[in-house]
Write a protein that holds these residues in place. Structure first.
Motif, PDB file in Angstrom:
ATOM      1  N   LEU A  73       0.819  -1.208   0.000  1.00  0.00           N
ATOM      2  CA  LEU A  73       0.000   0.000   0.000  1.00  0.00           C
ATOM      3  C   LEU A  73       0.858   1.266   0.000  1.00  0.00           C
ATOM      4  O   LEU A  73       0.556   2.235  -0.709  1.00  0.00           O
ATOM      5  CB  LEU A  73      -0.939   0.000   1.213  1.00  0.00           C
ATOM      6  CG  LEU A  73      -2.044  -1.061   1.200  1.00  0.00           C
ATOM      7  CD1 LEU A  73      -2.848  -1.009   2.494  1.00  0.00           C
ATOM      8  CD2 LEU A  73      -2.959  -0.877  -0.006  1.00  0.00           C
ATOM      9  N   ILE A  74       1.946   1.254   0.791  1.00  0.00           N
ATOM     10  CA  ILE A  74       2.834   2.421   0.839  1.00  0.00           C
ATOM     11  C   ILE A  74       3.459   2.680  -0.531  1.00  0.00           C
ATOM     12  O   ILE A  74       3.430   3.798  -1.055  1.00  0.00           O
ATOM     13  CB  ILE A  74       3.933   2.208   1.902  1.00  0.00           C
ATOM     14  CG1 ILE A  74       3.323   2.214   3.303  1.00  0.00           C
ATOM     15  CG2 ILE A  74       5.016   3.287   1.792  1.00  0.00           C
ATOM     16  CD1 ILE A  74       4.277   1.760   4.381  1.00  0.00           C
ATOM     17  N   GLN A  75       4.036   1.632  -1.102  1.00  0.00           N
ATOM     18  CA  GLN A  75       4.648   1.782  -2.411  1.00  0.00           C
ATOM     19  C   GLN A  75       3.600   2.072  -3.486  1.00  0.00           C
ATOM     20  O   GLN A  75       3.884   2.737  -4.489  1.00  0.00           O
ATOM     21  CB  GLN A  75       5.427   0.509  -2.771  1.00  0.00           C
ATOM     22  CG  GLN A  75       6.582   0.199  -1.820  1.00  0.00           C
ATOM     23  CD  GLN A  75       7.653   1.264  -1.831  1.00  0.00           C
ATOM     24  OE1 GLN A  75       7.877   1.932  -2.828  1.00  0.00           O
ATOM     25  NE2 GLN A  75       8.335   1.420  -0.702  1.00  0.00           N
ATOM     26  N   GLY A  76       2.396   1.544  -3.281  1.00  0.00           N
ATOM     27  CA  GLY A  76       1.323   1.782  -4.236  1.00  0.00           C
ATOM     28  C   GLY A  76       0.900   3.240  -4.289  1.00  0.00           C
ATOM     29  O   GLY A  76       0.703   3.804  -5.368  1.00  0.00           O
ATOM     30  N   VAL A  77       0.755   3.874  -3.128  1.00  0.00           N
ATOM     31  CA  VAL A  77       0.400   5.291  -3.089  1.00  0.00           C
ATOM     32  C   VAL A  77       1.491   6.121  -3.754  1.00  0.00           C
ATOM     33  O   VAL A  77       1.210   7.043  -4.534  1.00  0.00           O
ATOM     34  CB  VAL A  77       0.184   5.756  -1.629  1.00  0.00           C
ATOM     35  CG1 VAL A  77       0.035   7.266  -1.565  1.00  0.00           C
ATOM     36  CG2 VAL A  77      -1.043   5.076  -1.046  1.00  0.00           C
ATOM     37  N   LYS A  78       2.748   5.790  -3.464  1.00  0.00           N
ATOM     38  CA  LYS A  78       3.868   6.508  -4.080  1.00  0.00           C
ATOM     39  C   LYS A  78       3.823   6.378  -5.608  1.00  0.00           C
ATOM     40  O   LYS A  78       4.010   7.353  -6.336  1.00  0.00           O
ATOM     41  CB  LYS A  78       5.190   5.961  -3.544  1.00  0.00           C
ATOM     42  CG  LYS A  78       6.413   6.601  -4.167  1.00  0.00           C
ATOM     43  CD  LYS A  78       7.691   5.998  -3.618  1.00  0.00           C
ATOM     44  CE  LYS A  78       8.919   6.630  -4.282  1.00  0.00           C
ATOM     45  NZ  LYS A  78      10.185   6.043  -3.764  1.00  0.00           N
ATOM     46  N   GLY A  79       3.572   5.170  -6.079  1.00  0.00           N
ATOM     47  CA  GLY A  79       3.533   4.943  -7.516  1.00  0.00           C
ATOM     48  C   GLY A  79       2.391   5.674  -8.208  1.00  0.00           C
ATOM     49  O   GLY A  79       2.556   6.223  -9.295  1.00  0.00           O
ATOM     50  N   ALA A 384       0.795  -2.949  -4.554  1.00  0.00           N
ATOM     51  CA  ALA A 384      -0.475  -3.227  -3.878  1.00  0.00           C
ATOM     52  C   ALA A 384      -1.025  -4.588  -4.292  1.00  0.00           C
ATOM     53  O   ALA A 384      -1.539  -5.347  -3.457  1.00  0.00           O
ATOM     54  CB  ALA A 384      -1.486  -2.125  -4.206  1.00  0.00           C
ATOM     55  N   LEU A 385      -0.891  -4.931  -5.578  1.00  0.00           N
ATOM     56  CA  LEU A 385      -1.376  -6.218  -6.068  1.00  0.00           C
ATOM     57  C   LEU A 385      -0.588  -7.374  -5.483  1.00  0.00           C
ATOM     58  O   LEU A 385      -1.164  -8.372  -5.031  1.00  0.00           O
ATOM     59  CB  LEU A 385      -1.299  -6.239  -7.594  1.00  0.00           C
ATOM     60  CG  LEU A 385      -1.910  -7.449  -8.313  1.00  0.00           C
ATOM     61  CD1 LEU A 385      -3.396  -7.573  -7.982  1.00  0.00           C
ATOM     62  CD2 LEU A 385      -1.708  -7.336  -9.811  1.00  0.00           C
TER      63      LEU A 385
END
Length: 485
Positions: A73-79, A384-385
């Protein structure tokens, strides 16, 4: 009187912009070279590579429950934030120059580093929001395109990508050694110093790559919402079959790569029982082989089998690598798959070279921003996936501890049927990318003519320049057309 004031204000604005640009250019040393881009990329990712081991510990200490999911989720928001901002930053760099935006992206990408030991919660929060400016590769590729000829770009892009791999050859090992002997705080301090050195290098050494005549000469030159709209280019790609195929290939191939990059080191440590030293050695091995692949091998393949076939070969390596990661349950399998992963690193430089051949010189930033935007979307969806798939298959961490082969696994995989389910999913998406890439036409360059932004930025009065290339509507590539300019 009003007209005179407006003219006076316009003159002041023009002089102000020129003064700022001249000052920024004078601060650089020498002419713009690919070496400048290489150093910037190396220092940025070397500083983050040092934090590989401390990052794993801080991540689990901060989120002891559902670590894979929270990491995704953290990396997903950044992406996703990177995806939203990439077209705007790329378009602005086309008219305001590369250096200022290179400084901006490097600064905000490295800003979270010192907060790792000060406040982990703020550290992860800043990582998420820093995605707005974490598009260094977009500006770097445009910088390289400004100073290289078309036939040199595939080699130059390969060198930049190889530098990213080179930065990870030694930094994780150095970080792991310092962490084990002197603690994580010293690692964070050294990483912060390297990041500051990178920022100072951009500020004081890196010269502007975009010629003065191609840069903005007044504050009145507009950047429209259509240029900044991250979904605008995605809506336009469907109007040209070749561009659509390239973009779909990039999306399907980079989606699993982004997910893998966000969780793979944690997976090696806690599922495959790699020690910190083994993880550092693994990264170094893959990095060295990637350097060889993206320099010597890429250049050779581009000459021998062509751009398209090089992309297909890279996708084939990636498919094999992800399938091996998915079914592999022993350390030796990960090492073997890592060698294949290094060979698959030729894909993105080959795609970037293919795209750059289809783009006017003054549109490099916008187009590379579009490709980076697609990768940014993958950087949001991929982690996220992968985190959700790990959670779905009940692959969770129970504890962080020193790992050795005699200890029991710290992972709960009661319901896990296969060791790495997300990697098998990724292999499926790469297979689809391979099938899509087969239909990319074997052409040296697309029949593209873009609206020249520089042709209209020169004279303020709106007099057209002689170097514009209007062409017919059928000749203009929808993706690259700049309708507002």
């Amino acid at each position: 009187m009003t007209q005179c004031n407006q003219q006076h204000q316009g003159t002041d604005g023009t002089m102000l912009v020129k003064t700022i640009k001249d000052t920024a250019t004078q601060r650089g040393i020498g002419r713009a070279k690919v070496t400048h881009a290489v150093v910037v990329i190396f220092l940025e990712f070397f500083s983050w590579g040092l934090l590989t081991t401390p990052m794993l510990t801080v991540l689990h200490e901060t989120f002891p429950q559902h670590t894979f999911l929270m990491n995704g989720l953290i990396q997903g928001v950044k992406g996703l934030l990177s995806f939203m901002s990439a077209p705007l930053i790329g378009a602005l760099s086309d008219v305001w120059g590369r250096k200022s935006f290179l400084l901006l992206t490097v600064f905000f990408t490295c800003a979270p580093i010192p907060l790792m030991r000060i406040s982990p919660w703020w550290y992860f929060a800043l990582i998420s929001v820093s995605g707005v400016f974490s598009v260094t590769f977009s500006v770097i590729f445009a910088y390289v395109a400004d100073i290289t000829e078309e036939h040199e770009r595939s080699t130059a892009y390969g060198l930049v990508s190889a530098t990213f791999a080179a930065s990870l050859v030694t930094s994780p090992a150095i970080g792991a050694y310092i962490s084990a002997n002197y603690g994580d705080s010293l690692v964070v301090l050294i990483a912060t110093i390297v990041a500051v050195a990178d920022i100072l290098f951009v500020l004081l050494v890196v010269p502007e790559s975009l010629p003065d005549k191609m840069r903005l000469t007044s504050w009145g030159f507009p950047i429209s919402w259509e240029q900044a709209d991250p979904f605008g280019s995605l809506r336009k790609v469907g109007k040209d079959t070749t561009v659509l195929l390239i973009c779909v290939t990039v999306f399907l191939s980079y989606l699993p790569e982004a997910g893998q990059y966000s969780s793979f080191f944690l997976y090696l440590r806690q599922v495959i029982n790699f020690s910190s030293a083994a993880i550092a050695a693994f990264i170094a091995m893959v990095g060295i082989l990637s350097i060889v692949a993206q320099t010597l091998l890429l250049s050779l393949l581009m000459k021998k089998i062509g751009n398209k076939n090089t992309v297909l070969l890279g996708l084939g390596f990636q498919l094999f690598q992800l399938a091996w990661y998915g079914f592999g349950s022993e350390p030796w399998m990960m090492w073997a798959a890592g060698t294949v992963a290094a060979m698959s690193s030729i894909t993105f430089p080959a795609v970037s070279a293919l795209v750059s051949r289809c783009t006017d010189h003054d549109q490099q930033g916008a187009v590379q921003g579009m490709i980076t935007g697609i990768r940014g979307l993958c950087n949001g969806l991929g982690p996220a996936l992968f985190g959700f798939i790990f959670f779905l298959f009940n692959v969770e961490l129970n504890e962080i501890s020193s790992v050795d082969h005699d200890s029991a696994s710290a992972v709960n995989h009661e319901s896990s049927v296969i060791p790495g389910p997300p990697f098998l999913f990724g292999a499926g998406t790469v297979l689809l990318a391979l099938l899509v890439a087969v239909f990319i036409p074997k052409r040296q360059c697309l029949a593209v003519k873009t609206c020249s932004t520089r042709a209209m930025s020169g004279p303020v009065s709106g007099t057209p320049s002689n170097n514009s290339a209007p062409g017919s509507d059928e000749d203009i590539e929808p993706l690259l057309q700049d309708s507002s300019m």
